[in-house]
Motif scaffolding. Sequence first.
Motif, PDB file in Angstrom:
ATOM      1  N   PHE A   1       0.730  -1.326   0.111  1.00  0.00           N
ATOM      2  CA  PHE A   1       0.330  -0.054  -0.024  1.00  0.00           C
ATOM      3  C   PHE A   1       0.833   1.155   0.001  1.00  0.00           C
ATOM      4  CE2 PHE A   1      -2.495   3.573   2.367  1.00  0.00           C
ATOM      5  CZ  PHE A   1      -3.508   3.532   1.413  1.00  0.00           C
TER       6      PHE A   1
ATOM      7  N   ILE B   1       0.743   2.159  -3.834  1.00  0.00           N
ATOM      8  CA  ILE B   1      -0.208   3.420  -3.944  1.00  0.00           C
ATOM      9  C   ILE B   1       0.193   4.563  -3.403  1.00  0.00           C
ATOM     10  CG2 ILE B   1      -2.709   3.837  -3.237  1.00  0.00           C
ATOM     11  CD1 ILE B   1      -2.976   0.616  -3.104  1.00  0.00           C
TER      12      ILE B   1
ATOM     13  N   ILE C   1      -8.132   3.406  -6.560  1.00  0.00           N
ATOM     14  CA  ILE C   1      -7.789   3.294  -5.255  1.00  0.00           C
ATOM     15  C   ILE C   1      -8.221   1.751  -4.919  1.00  0.00           C
ATOM     16  CG2 ILE C   1      -7.448   3.686  -2.751  1.00  0.00           C
ATOM     17  CD1 ILE C   1      -5.895   5.759  -3.740  1.00  0.00           C
TER      18      ILE C   1
ATOM     19  N   ASP D   1      -6.360  -0.760  -6.910  1.00  0.00           N
ATOM     20  CA  ASP D   1      -5.103  -1.141  -6.508  1.00  0.00           C
ATOM     21  C   ASP D   1      -4.843  -1.580  -5.063  1.00  0.00           C
ATOM     22  OD1 ASP D   1      -3.902  -0.111  -8.574  1.00  0.00           O
ATOM     23  OD2 ASP D   1      -3.575   1.931  -8.022  1.00  0.00           O
ATOM     24  N   MET D   2      -6.001  -1.328  -4.139  1.00  0.00           N
ATOM     25  CA  MET D   2      -5.953  -2.267  -2.683  1.00  0.00           C
ATOM     26  C   MET D   2      -6.065  -3.583  -3.026  1.00  0.00           C
ATOM     27  SD  MET D   2      -6.494   0.307  -0.219  1.00  0.00           S
ATOM     28  CE  MET D   2      -7.763  -0.081   0.810  1.00  0.00           C
TER      29      MET D   2
END
Lengths: 188, 241
Positions: free
Chosen positions: A125, A129, A159, A162-163
């Motif tokens: 993360f 991210i 997001i 991507d998580m």
Amino acid sequence: MKHTVVRTKDIVLIALFAALMAALALFPPITIPALGVPITAQSMGVMLSGAILGAKRGGLSILLFLLLVAIGLPLLSGGRGGLGVFFGPTAGFMFGWVLGAVLIGYLHERAWATIEPFKSFLYCFLGGIVVVYAIGIPWASVNTGVSLVKVAVGSLAFIPGDMLKAGLTALAVVAIRKAFPAMHQPAA
Amino acid sequence: MSPTPSSESHAPARTRPGRSPLHRMPAGIKLLVLAAAGTGLAFTTSLWVLGGALALTGAGYAIARQPVRRLFGVIRPMIWLLVPIFLVQGFMESWILAVAIVTRIITLVALAQLVTLTTPSDTMIAVITRALTPFRVFGVHPGKVALAISLALRFLPVIGGLAQEVRDAQRARGLGHNPLALALPLLIRTLRMAGDVTDAIEARSGGDDDEDAAPARTPVPVTPRAGSAAASSPAPAPRSS
């Protein structure tokens, strides 16, 4: 890593993971209906390279992948390639990949012996991210003249995807550590 | 060192051969012009300057005899970004600024793509390796970079084929939509391959402790569609020369 010299095994791993990044572009994007944003597997390659290869080799493998794109190979998802993509609004995210992989690698190297899914997810993360968006969003803002806040709000849609990738990477990393416990030691 | 034949899924380099002045111009100069344009245009919103740059880029495509449609492959995926950018700028700032910013992005992307279209990738690799020479003092070894590039070019179809194999196998097991079932076997096979390929390279180049040793440039003995065979045992090394 103890050795600063890049050894043959390291070069092979760097090249293999650069090719793996390219292969991930072949997986068809998944679209979450509620968001309508396509999720491509490619940015998962950034997290995997960093987590499995470590800071130096992971960062270099992403750099090598971008070099292959720059010399004209259509390896980005959607079959894009060539120098053109480095001048577009999303180029900052690709530059962010390199630093993101380095941070993910650094954190995983330090915690490799005791890595567990949540820790790995947190590292992915942070690098995959936070770092990637921290470079990608200002670049897009400068490139397009759209204010930082508006670009940031527009990026929020990506997001969740991507998580999900960070979560999948974490699970994969823990399994890989069991199969290859010596991954983060210098090649003998 | 040339791009190896690639699988169906990966088209080879997109360079279009030709004999135009742009094709013959040294790659280093083309890259410098591109860098200068990228820096220069970032600081202007003048429609005259940007329009002129776009016209010059268009002239470049004409000189290089490149149909402009070869540009669409790069521009099309950007449309979903360019349209909102245009609208946001138009409504929030001014329509002139909106035109200027979209023109700048399209011009730079088009110019960069023109460099790619007129420069063979092995020329580009040679320029990159040469440009890296001064960085030797920081421990960058241009020969190793060249080795990494040629290895990666060799691995592209191999890993692409491997990914396809894993996908087919997991689909047959009903796991085609399980991302972890796809990623894990691919990763494990890739990591196993690393050891075999390293042994093969070191067997032929006599180890890598000598910093100035010429890197192995010979093709790596990996079967094009390496399945479990290549993952478990190194393929016999073809003798070069």
